[in-house]
Write an enzyme that holds these catalytic residues in place. Structure first.
Site, PDB file in Angstrom:
ATOM      1  N   HIS A  66       0.870  -1.183   0.000  1.00 32.05           N
ATOM      2  CA  HIS A  66       0.000   0.000   0.000  1.00 32.05           C
ATOM      3  C   HIS A  66       0.905   1.231   0.000  1.00 32.05           C
ATOM      4  O   HIS A  66       1.999   1.190   0.585  1.00 32.05           O
ATOM      5  CB  HIS A  66      -0.828   0.125   1.278  1.00 32.05           C
TER       6      HIS A  66
ATOM      7  N   ASP B 239       2.289   1.947   3.382  1.00 33.44           N
ATOM      8  CA  ASP B 239       3.267   0.990   3.922  1.00 33.44           C
ATOM      9  C   ASP B 239       4.672   1.452   3.604  1.00 33.44           C
ATOM     10  O   ASP B 239       5.596   1.211   4.379  1.00 33.44           O
ATOM     11  CB  ASP B 239       3.126  -0.401   3.279  1.00 33.44           C
TER      12      ASP B 239
END
Ligand code: XLS
Ligand code: NI
Ligand code: NI
Length: 445
Positions: free
Chosen positions: A105, A108
Site C-alpha cells: 500500500h 506501507d
C-alpha cells in the site's frame, strides 16, 4: 544493516532432507524450477510477499501493544529514515525467501506527511528507491494499492463517503499510487474497499453509495488507460470487518455490481481465502465462481481460524483446503497477471526474526503441494468426467431444445404430460468423489 543475519540466501529447496542439514529452514515441496502442469512452480504460483503485515505491523492487537522487533516502527524514528530501514529489511527478506513478487500500500512504503503534496513527494522518493532494489534483486511488483481505510477521514468510507471532499482525497491517493505502480512495472492494481460499506442502515443511502463507488471505479479505469498502464485492475471482496457490511461482499456480489455499472472486463477479483470463509463460502467456491464467470484475477493466500469470526490472516497450512481451489485455477488456464500474494500475519507471540521465514516457507510448501494435487486431479480427469456424465443430458438434444428461444413453458409442459414424464434420481456420488480426491492427495509426491 543486515536484518536477518541468521538466514542463508536464498532459502534452499531441500526436498525431504533433514532440517538440521539446512539450518532448520528449507523448502520441502516448493522447488521453483520443477515443472507442474506445463509451467514451473514459480510461474504457476507467482508468489508475492505483502509489505504491510510483514514489515508495517508491529504485532499490536486491539488489546495490546506491538510485540515484534521492527525498529523502524519505534516512536521517535524519523519517518523517512524509518521508511528506508523498513524497505531495506523488506527487500533483504524477499531476496532471501527467493520469491518473485511483492505487494504494498502507499502508506506501507512512504510516510503520509502533512498533506497530499508531501505524501506524493515521499512516495516518489521511496518508489525510486524501490525501483533500484527491484533491479538489484530481480523481485517484481505483483500489485500496488492505496490505503483508503486507516486514516480517520475514511471512517465513513472513501468512494462511498457522504462527503464528496473525501471522495476527491481518495481519488488523489489512488491516482498517485496507480502511477507509482505503473512506474514500478506492477502487474496489477488492487482496490480493497475496507470502509466501502455501512455501520448502520439508519444513516445510509445504499444506492447513492453504490453510484459513487461505480463512478470511482470508472474514473480509475479511465486513468489507467490514459497513462498506458496495462496491468489488471482487481477488486478484493470481503463481507465485513471493519464495516458491519461491505458492498464488495463476495465474488458473486462484485460480479453483479460490475455488470450493473458496465464495468465487466475492466475489473477482475482478487480473492482472499479468509474473506471467502468470512462470507460463509469456501475458498473453493469463490475461486470456482470467479473462474466460471470470467472475473478471476488473483489470490490473497492465508487462512482463518474456524473458531474465530474475524480475519486472522494466518499462514495457509491445509493442502486439503487449497487443492480443490488450485484445481479450479488450473482448469481455468492458471494465472495471467495474478498470483498468490501472502496476505498473512504472524501470531503475536512469534517474535523471532526467523519466524517470518518459517511462516512463509511453510505456507509456500503447503501451496506447492496443493499445486501437485491439483495437477494430479487435472491429469486424472475423473472429476471432469464425472461432471460431463452428470450434465450429459444438457449436452444433447433435450438440453438444446430447452435452451432454444423458440421453446415455450407450455410446449415443455405439454411434452412432459404427453410423454408420461417420470425422471429417475441419480446418485451425486459425493462420497466416492471425496474418497478419490483424498486418494490423490495421499499419493502425490
Ligand atoms: C484486509 C485486506 C487487505 C487488502 C489490501 O482485510 O485483505 O490487506 O488485501 O488492502
Ligand atoms: Ni487481502
Ligand atoms: Ni484480509
Amino acid at each position: 544493516m543486515v536484518f536477518f543475519p541468521d538466514i542463508a540466501e536464498p532459502v534452499p529447496f531441500a526436498g525431504t532432507a533433514p532440517s538440521d542439514e539446512t539450518g532448520g529452514l528449507a523448502y520441502r515441496v516448493y522447488d521453483p524450477s520443477r515443472v507442474v502442469a506445463g509451467k514451473t512452480m514459480a510461474e504457476q504460483l507467482r508468489i508475492a510477499v505483502c509489505y504491510w503485515h510483514s514489515f508495517n505491523w508491529p504485532g499490536a492487537d486491539i488489546f495490546g501493544h506491538g510485540t515484534f522487533d521492527r525498529p523502524w516502527l519505534e516512536p521517535g524514528v524519523d519517518p523517512m529514515d524509518g521508511a528506508m530501514a523498513k524497505q531495506d529489511a523488506a527487500f533483504e527478506f524477499f531476496a532471501k525467501l527467493g520469491t518473485p513478487y511483492y505487494c504494498f500500500h502507499d502508506v506501507d512504503m512512504a510516510p503520509e506527511g502533512t498533506d497530499l503534496r508531501e505524501f506524493r513527494s515521499n512516495l516518489d522518493a521511496m518508489v525510486d528507491r524501490a525501483g533500484e532494489k527491484m533491479a538489484e534483486t530481480g523481485v517484481e511488483l505483483l500489485w500496488g494499492t492505496a490505503n483508503l481505510f486507516s486514516h480517520p477521514r475514511y471512517a465513513a468510507g472513501a468512494a462511498t463517503n457522504p462527503d464528496p471532499d473525501v471522495f476527491t482525497h481518495a481519488a488523489a491517493q489512488v491516482r498517485q499510487m496507480l502511477e507509482a505502480t505503473h512506474r514500478l512495472g506492477g502487474h496489477n492494481y488492487v482496490l480493497w474497499g475496507g470502509r466501502e460499506g455501512y455501520e448502520t442502515l439508519l444513516n445510509t443511502r445504499m444506492t447513492q453509495e453504490a453510484d459513487q463507488l461505480a463512478r470511482f471505479l470508472h474514473l480509475v479505469a479511465d486513468h489507467k488507460r490514459s497513462i498506458g498502464f496495462d496491468g489488471t485492475l482487481l477488486i478484493e471482496p470481503k463481507p465485513q470487518e471493519p464495516t458491519k457490511h461491505q458492498y464488495d461482499y463476495d465474488s458473486a456480489t462484485v460480479h453483479g455490481f460490475l455488470e450493473r455499472y458496465d464495468l465487466l472486463g475492466e475489473y477482475f477479483v482478487n480473492i482472499e481465502v479468509n474473506h471467502a470463509t468470512l462470507s460463509g463460502h469456501s475458498f473453493h467456491h469463490e475461486v470456482a465462481y470467479a473462474v466460471d464467470n470470467g472475473i478471476f484475477g488473483s489470490v490473497d493466500a492465508n487462512r482463518g481460524d474456524p473458531q474465530n469470526g474475524w480475519d486472522t490472516d494466518q499462514f495457509p497450512n491445509s493442502v486439503d483446503d487449497l487443492a480443490p481451489a488450485v484445481y479450479e485455477i488450473l482448469r481455468g488456464g492458471g494465472f495471467t497477471t495474478g498470483g498468490f500474494n501472502f496476505d498473512t500475519k504472524l501470531r503475536r507471540q512469534s517474535i523471532d526474526r526467523t519466524d517470518l521465514f518459517h511462516g512463509h516457507v511453510g505456507g509456500i510448501d503447503t501451496l506447492a503441494r496443493a499445486l501437485l494435487v491439483a495437477e494430479a486431479m487435472l491429469d486424472d480427469g475423473t472429476l471432469e468426467a464425472a461432471r460431463d456424465r452428470r450434465y450429459a443430458g444438457w449436452a444433447g438434444d433435450k438440453g438444446a431444445h430447452i435452451m432454444d428461444p423458440a421453446t415455450t413453458l407450455a410446449g415443455l409442459a405439454d411434452a412432459a404430460v404427453e410423454g408420461g414424464s417420470d425422471p429417475k434420481p441419480v446418485s451425486g456420488r459425493q462420497e466416492w468423489l471425496e474418497n478419490h480426491v483424498n486418494a490423490m492427495t495421499w499419493s502425490v509426491s
